[in-house]
Design an enzyme around this catalytic site. Structure first.
Site: not given
Ligand SMILES: *Cc1c(COP(=O)(O)O)cnc(C)c1O
Length: 410
Positions: A41, A303
């Site tokens: 994702k 800055y």
């Molecule tokens: C993002 C996500 C994961 C993976 O999590 P990690 O800690 O990066 O392994 C697994 N299940 C769901 C539903 C998620 O949203």
């Protein structure tokens, strides 16, 4: 067009090896039937979906997971022609108007709201989809209070699947998300899995037989399958209910080990301790020195002059700033690597530029490669280092790297 030198390199070999390493360890140590869904994702945690999704499939992933329907469509397109085509889970629900894309691109949406089913059923009607031809996974809220069906609503939602011969939608899987898989006492996880079992009784009582049960992120996977751990419980629960067990690692596939509480050292990772190979970070973030200059004592940098030279210094300018995702919180705190040495960031990070102290690296000159994340010589800077400096988590460091930073597969 030749681009300004600010890029990330993604090692597809590291990514593939990480998937294979985790999958083999899970099969050898937990259950030969345990599947791993590769979480890609948010543009594969900023690593590039078009690089990582095919790599996951080449490494053997039968499932990949993304957040939205639009990410699912992009994943299906980038995987076109690659065999076997994986299942694509869209985790974040179905919004009104997205049903047609779900069907057209054969996505498997996670659903928990009645309106998700309304949308899919309406889209199915418009395309004459056959009964049971649209698979969905139902998320159960077992304690995170984020997304998923609550116990009090479960009966009514399951009722929607009982008219199997009429409904175009079929329940293909059940999932829940653990909110404290990185807490080693396992108390919260234990409680969540108890609730999961209770809710699964209701699914069985409704006469429904989903194929898949998936639970567990990287932390759950790395804690392995010793008795009482999430993976061992997942496998046992799936077996009792005649389902296939699957876990959903993200961060570990990109080569990082999440922080555990209390901390876990690498040698202690129950799932990986007997493996020679360890997880390798797949991403390196690089730039080049744009120019160098010298300043005298009491001159200021950046800055608001937050850095004041206490002695004559050499500085290097980097063509990268917070608009590239380099956290502004690293101002006067973080380091980069030049010629294998650590160079401190001095003054405020600007939108597009950053200044580092190269007084101790006198040969530093324009064109020299600079490593923001990754190894150089004997030194390494990791996303966990950036996270500590910026008081955040490595997931946010990766997903902060913006689109104008070129992703190169290496
Ligand atoms: C993002 C996500 C994961 C993976 O999590 P990690 O800690 O990066 O392994 C697994 N299940 C769901 C539903 C998620 O949203």
């Amino acid at each position: 067009m030749v681009r300004r030198p600010c890029w990330v390199e993604i090692s597809t070999h590291a990514f593939e090896d990480n998937y294979k390493l985790l999958a083999q360890a899970c099969r050898a140590r937990v259950s030969s039937a345990l599947e791993l869904l590769a979480i890609v994702k948010a543009d594969a945690y900023g690593h590039g979906l078009s690089i990582c999704a095919p790599a996951a499939v080449r490494a053997g992933a039968g499932w990949i997971g993304v957040t939205s329907v639009e990410e699912g469509v992009a994943a299906r397109q980038t995987l076109r022609g690659l065999e076997p085509a994986p299942e694509i889970l869209t985790i974040g629900g179905v919004f009104p108007g997205q049903g047609a894309e779900v069907i057209a691109h054969r996505l498997t949406p996670v659903i928990w709201e009645p309106y998700h089913l309304d949308e899919l059923e309406a889209a199915a009607k418009a395309t004459d989809a056959l009964p049971g031809s649209i698979p969905v996974h139902v998320e159960l809220d077992t304690g995170m209070s984020r997304q998923g069906v609550e116990l009090s609503e479960l009966g009514a939602l399951l009722e929607r699947f009982r008219k199997k011969d009429e409904s175009p939608v079929r329940i293909d899987g059940i999932m829940t998300h653990l909110y404290a898989a990185d807490e080693r006492d396992g108390e919260a996880t234990h409680h969540q899995l108890d609730r999961l079992e209770n809710m699964l009784e209701q699914v069985a009582a409704a006469g429904l037989k989903p194929r898949w049960l998936h639970v567990g992120n990287s932390a759950a996977v790395l804690l392995g399958g010793a008795p009482e751990t999430a993976l061992a419980s997942l496998v046992a629960i799936a077996k009792r209910h005649g389902m296939h067990a699957m876990a959903r690692p993200g961060l570990a596939l990109y080569g990082l080990v999440p922080e555990f509480d209390p901390p876990l050292v690498r040698e202690e990772l129950p799932l990986l301790d007997d493996l020679h190979k360890e997880l390798q970070p797949a991403l390196a973030w690089k730039t080049q020195i744009a120019s160098v200059r010298s300043i005298g004592k009491d001159e200021v940098v950046g800055y608001n002059g937050t850095f004041v030279a206490t002695e004559p210094m050499h500085l290097a300018l980097l063509p990268i700033g917070y608009a590239d995702g380099l956290k502004r919180a690293l101002s006067n705190r973080g380091y980069v690597l030049i010629q294998g040495e650590r160079a401190p960031i001095v003054g405020r990070i600007s939108m597009d530029q950053t200044v580092v102290d190269v007084t101790d690296i006198p040969k530093a000159s324009p064109g020299d490669e600079v490593v923001l994340l990754g190894p150089q010589g004997d030194e390494t800077i990791s996303a966990c280092d950036h996270a500590n400096w910026a008081e955040t988590i490595p997931w946010e460091i990766f997903t902060s790297i913006t689109a104008r930073v070129e992703r190169r597969a290496v």
